[in-house]
Design a protein around this motif. Structure first.
Motif, PDB file in Angstrom:
ATOM      1  N   GLY A 208      72.851  -9.611   7.947  1.00 12.74           N
ATOM      2  CA  GLY A 208      72.595  -8.245   8.394  1.00 12.74           C
ATOM      3  C   GLY A 208      73.655  -7.272   7.940  1.00 12.74           C
ATOM      4  N   GLY A 209      73.231  -6.052   7.609  1.00 14.47           N
ATOM      5  CA  GLY A 209      74.156  -5.007   7.208  1.00 14.47           C
ATOM      6  C   GLY A 209      74.557  -4.132   8.376  1.00 14.47           C
ATOM      7  N   LEU A 210      75.437  -3.182   8.108  1.00 18.45           N
ATOM      8  CA  LEU A 210      75.887  -2.250   9.143  1.00 18.45           C
ATOM      9  C   LEU A 210      74.900  -1.096   9.296  1.00 18.45           C
ATOM     10  N   PRO A 211      74.757  -0.568  10.498  1.00 16.61           N
ATOM     11  CA  PRO A 211      73.944   0.637  10.715  1.00 16.61           C
ATOM     12  C   PRO A 211      74.755   1.869  10.334  1.00 16.61           C
ATOM     13  N   PRO A 212      74.154   3.059  10.360  1.00 11.25           N
ATOM     14  CA  PRO A 212      74.928   4.291  10.130  1.00 11.25           C
ATOM     15  C   PRO A 212      75.803   4.550  11.350  1.00 11.25           C
ATOM     16  N   MET A 213      76.931   3.844  11.426  1.00 13.44           N
ATOM     17  CA  MET A 213      77.719   3.818  12.657  1.00 13.44           C
ATOM     18  C   MET A 213      78.367   5.157  13.003  1.00 13.44           C
ATOM     19  N   GLY A 214      78.435   6.058  12.033  1.00 12.11           N
ATOM     20  CA  GLY A 214      78.939   7.382  12.332  1.00 12.11           C
ATOM     21  C   GLY A 214      77.963   8.223  13.137  1.00 12.11           C
ATOM     22  N   CYS A 215      76.733   7.732  13.270  1.00 11.87           N
ATOM     23  CA  CYS A 215      75.698   8.472  14.007  1.00 11.87           C
ATOM     24  C   CYS A 215      75.454   7.924  15.412  1.00 11.87           C
ATOM     25  N   LEU A 216      76.244   6.938  15.836  1.00 12.03           N
ATOM     26  CA  LEU A 216      76.115   6.451  17.204  1.00 12.03           C
ATOM     27  C   LEU A 216      76.512   7.577  18.154  1.00 12.03           C
ATOM     28  N   PRO A 217      75.847   7.723  19.284  1.00 13.52           N
ATOM     29  CA  PRO A 217      76.156   8.824  20.212  1.00 13.52           C
ATOM     30  C   PRO A 217      77.636   8.930  20.564  1.00 13.52           C
ATOM     31  N   LEU A 218      78.315   7.784  20.729  1.00 13.65           N
ATOM     32  CA  LEU A 218      79.732   7.818  21.069  1.00 13.65           C
ATOM     33  C   LEU A 218      80.551   8.502  19.985  1.00 13.65           C
ATOM     34  N   GLU A 219      80.242   8.209  18.740  1.00 11.84           N
ATOM     35  CA  GLU A 219      80.988   8.815  17.627  1.00 11.84           C
ATOM     36  C   GLU A 219      80.654  10.298  17.476  1.00 11.84           C
ATOM     37  N   ARG A 220      79.391  10.666  17.713  1.00 15.26           N
ATOM     38  CA  ARG A 220      78.997  12.074  17.630  1.00 15.26           C
ATOM     39  C   ARG A 220      79.650  12.882  18.750  1.00 15.26           C
ATOM     40  N   THR A 221      79.731  12.289  19.931  1.00 10.21           N
ATOM     41  CA  THR A 221      80.324  12.975  21.071  1.00 10.21           C
ATOM     42  C   THR A 221      81.790  13.317  20.815  1.00 10.21           C
ATOM     43  N   THR A 222      82.496  12.386  20.195  1.00 12.90           N
ATOM     44  CA  THR A 222      83.924  12.599  19.948  1.00 12.90           C
ATOM     45  C   THR A 222      84.199  13.370  18.662  1.00 12.90           C
ATOM     46  N   ASN A 223      83.140  13.681  17.906  1.00 10.10           N
ATOM     47  CA  ASN A 223      83.297  14.458  16.669  1.00 10.10           C
ATOM     48  C   ASN A 223      83.173  15.950  16.984  1.00 10.10           C
TER      49      ASN A 223
END
Length: 344
Positions: A208-223
């Motif tokens: 399995g590959g990685l998801p677009p982890m920069g788009c997880l809600p936690l990362e968006r919230t802190t961006n």
């Protein structure tokens, strides 16, 4: 004569299809595929409480980090085996259940042992797998157990925690490796693990590959500086790492006789869902269903939180890190149709 020949060809085709059918799904990884192993080890990385599992069979929490099924459950069902993959450490199940599917996955783990503090590291999952093989040999007989292992679909799904909960969260690995060096370090662990599986008889493996982890809600919230949009640098890391894994599958297939290693990439289908949620019937992709939908996962997802959504099917994410059952079903269906169908 022509009719007899056609019937013979059809029969041979049917037999080949039957022989190629996957008899079991065997899973290694993190919270994306943990069905409750962490319930039985001393860790806070758990989800065996409400509201997790509220849309699962019987409305009960199982330790799956979702409101319902996770991708491997849908994949196992698509293979025509059973409705969900049980956790190896769950005492409710035994080898008769595990003979057709089992997960050794552990939430919060990664390729890197430094990521896996207080949960089940990948090397320990492999030890459980060896133990499982012995039990399977006793249960089915050696010959049938070996055949089951060689025809079973072995799935790997991990890596996100290595970056978001290790490399970018603590100074240890980031002071030692550049991002690309760390990618190579992790890819080397993945390759060695696949070689180990091959040595133990596995021949059908999905990496399995990685998801677009920069788009997880936690990362968006802190961006905050980026206007709460996806974090491009994290998505770039995911793309680069996925490229390494894809190249690895090509090389290993050439090197290891009888190996059928495939790269199951969730990145683009999940990114499309996040960018065009309405096309899939979702109303929200930036915040999750649980609690405020911005920071919470695990114990922070309180069943009494007044902010939690009433209908998870309208949300791409269940908590700030994990997709809803509906999203899991879409991603699993995509992977089955575009990658895993060759095993059917």
């Amino acid at each position: 004569m022509v009719l007899c020949t056609l019937l013979l060809l059809l029969l041979q085709s049917s037999l080949l299809a039957a022989a190629a059918k996957v008899p079991a799904v065997i899973v290694f990884g993190d919270s994306s595929v943990d069905a409750g192993n962490n319930n039985f080890i001393p860790t806070i990385a758990r989800s065996n409480f409400e509201p997790y599992g509220r849309d699962f069979e019987g409305g009960r929490p199982t330790g799956r980090f979702s409101n319902g099924k996770i991708p491997t459950d849908f994949i196992c069902e698509a293979m025509g085996i059973k409705e969900y993959v049980p956790a190896y450490l769950d005492p409710k199940y035994n080898i008769s259940d595990f003979a057709t599917g089992v997960t050794f996955a552990s939430a919060a783990t990664g390729y890197d042992n430094a990521t896996s503090d207080s949960v089940i590291p990948l090397w320990k999952q492999l030890e459980y797998y060896k133990e499982y093989q012995k039990k399977l040999g006793t249960y089915l007989g050696e010959a049938r157990a070996n055949q089951t292992i060689s025809e079973a679909l072995h799935m790997m799904s991990l890596g996100t925690n290595d970056f978001l909960e290790n490399y970018y969260a603590f100074p240890g690995r980031s002071s030692r490796y550049t991002p690309r060096e760390y990618q190579s370090f992790l890819a080397g662990i993945a390759e060695n693990f696949i070689r180990e599986l091959y040595g133990l008889g596995a021949r059908k493996i999905s990496l399995g590959g990685l998801p677009p982890m920069g788009c997880l809600p936690l990362e968006r919230t802190t961006n905050i500086v980026g206007g709460n949009e996806c974090v491009p640098s994290y998505n770039t890391i995911a793309l680069e790492f996925n490229d390494k894994l894809k190249k690895m599958t090509i090389n290993l297939n050439k090197e290891l006789p009888g190996m059928k290693l495939v790269f199951s990439n969730p990145y683009f289908i999940l990114l499309h869902i996040i960018r065009k949620p309405s096309l899939y019937g979702f109303q929200s992709a930036s915040v999750a269903c649980c609690a405020t939908g911005m920071f919470e996962m695990g114990y922070a997802c309180s069943r009494g939180n007044m902010f939690s959504c009433s209908d998870a099917s309208k949300y791409v994410f269940w908590d700030s890190f994990h997709p809803t059952e509906k999203t899991n079903s879409i991603v699993a269906n995509y992977v089955v149709n575009n990658v895993l169908s060759q095993f059917l």
